[in-house]
Scaffold this active site. Sequence first.
Site, PDB file in Angstrom:
ATOM      1  N   GLY A 288       0.839  -1.208   0.000  1.00 43.54           N
ATOM      2  CA  GLY A 288       0.000   0.000   0.000  1.00 43.54           C
ATOM      3  C   GLY A 288       0.864   1.245   0.000  1.00 43.54           C
TER       4      GLY A 288
ATOM      5  CG  ASN B  43      -5.742  -8.267  -0.051  1.00 46.11           C
ATOM      6  OD1 ASN B  43      -5.290  -7.132  -0.064  1.00 46.11           O
ATOM      7  ND2 ASN B  43      -6.994  -8.538   0.299  1.00 46.11           N
TER       8      ASN B  43
ATOM      9  N   GLY C  26      -3.770  -1.928  -2.286  1.00 47.49           N
ATOM     10  CA  GLY C  26      -2.348  -1.746  -2.595  1.00 47.49           C
ATOM     11  C   GLY C  26      -2.105  -2.112  -4.056  1.00 47.49           C
TER      12      GLY C  26
ATOM     13  CG  LEU D  34       1.212  -0.592   7.725  1.00 46.40           C
ATOM     14  CD1 LEU D  34       2.146  -0.054   6.642  1.00 46.40           C
ATOM     15  CD2 LEU D  34       0.895   0.514   8.715  1.00 46.40           C
TER      16      LEU D  34
ATOM     17  CB  THR E 252     -11.114  -5.781   5.920  1.00 47.07           C
ATOM     18  OG1 THR E 252     -11.883  -6.267   4.849  1.00 47.07           O
ATOM     19  CG2 THR E 252      -9.651  -5.796   5.546  1.00 47.07           C
TER      20      THR E 252
ATOM     21  CB  ALA F 145      -1.516   1.605  11.009  1.00 52.29           C
TER      22      ALA F 145
ATOM     23  CE1 TYR G 229     -10.418   2.712   8.358  1.00 52.97           C
ATOM     24  CE2 TYR G 229     -10.395   5.053   8.849  1.00 52.97           C
ATOM     25  CZ  TYR G 229      -9.726   3.894   8.510  1.00 52.97           C
ATOM     26  OH  TYR G 229      -8.368   3.923   8.324  1.00 52.97           O
TER      27      TYR G 229
END
Length: 320
Positions: A10, A32, A36, A76, A95, A117, A149
């Site tokens: 990413g 994955n 990114g 991350l 996720t 992060a 989020y």
Amino acid sequence: MRVLITGGAGFVGSHLSEALLEQNDEVFVLDNLSTGSIDNIVHLKAHPHFHYTIDVVENEPVLAELVDRCDVVVHLAAAVGVKLIVEQPVHTIETNVHGTEVVLKHANKKKKLVLIASTSEVYGKSTDVPFREDQDLVLGPSSKHRWAYACSKLIDEFLALAYWKERNLPVIITRLFNTVGPRQTGQYGMVVPNFVRQALAGKPITVFGDGTQTRSFTYVGDVVRAMVALINEPRAIGQVFNIGNGNEISINGLAERVKALTGSSSEIVHIPYDQAYEAGFEDMPRRVPDISKVRALIGFNPTVELDEILTRVVEHFRQL
Ligand code: UDP
């Protein structure tokens, strides 16, 4: 040091990989390629200390093997960008929560240091700026997907701190404030790459809402420098740190700066939040970090200011 970076392909992860390789560390990337891109790490592939695996962090046998080979895990991998979060809330929550769960579980088996992060988004609608790590967090209702989020990242923070408290797993939490720089894509809604692309193409620069909302933009190189210093500082363990740049600017001000720096003739237009995101969308009015904690521990100070950041981003887009 051998460092596993989940989400290493990413935007932030690729800059962190570079910083670690420069100081002779060995880097293992697990990504994955959802948000990114292989383009972010293609220049590192030939480096003898760089290794990468294209897979999800939830592939536990693969993750376990990589954790075994490393001394530190920097986690991350996450679903990022307000646009993605509003459009795919199930994916975001799953996720962010499940990925962190498996990373902590496997790191715990070998007691490997984990840096998580997190995000300044966790401060939510608080107007009590600058934000300090120990202040109350003010989120909106669960009917508004945006807050999912912040909430998913908060669960990550709680879980990491619980592993530290209850199981002695060394963890460090960093809350990032609008990290920007070359390689960040506008595809997931981020404002700086969007404005720069629009300005360079002579298209309207799209300010969402009335543009009086503020952000404090931090150069990605400063962010990764802080992360590297924190993983080398034993006193950072078990703690939460803001990583940001205290200089605040309104989104209207940002649009003007991008327009001036690119010499663009684009007009600046305002788009209501309901059209930009979804009906009833709530934005954060101000977002400013108090960085005294990270400064006191590792001497962190941001070194790249907004005009220089924008110049580098403009240069990056011009080269594409
Ligand atoms: N924004 C904007 N135009 C865009 C993208 C974003 O005006 O094309 C605004 C967005 O509404 C927010 C700010 O810029 O107020 C920063 O957005 P971003 O998604 O980069 O990060 P956030 O701080 O929301 O996580």
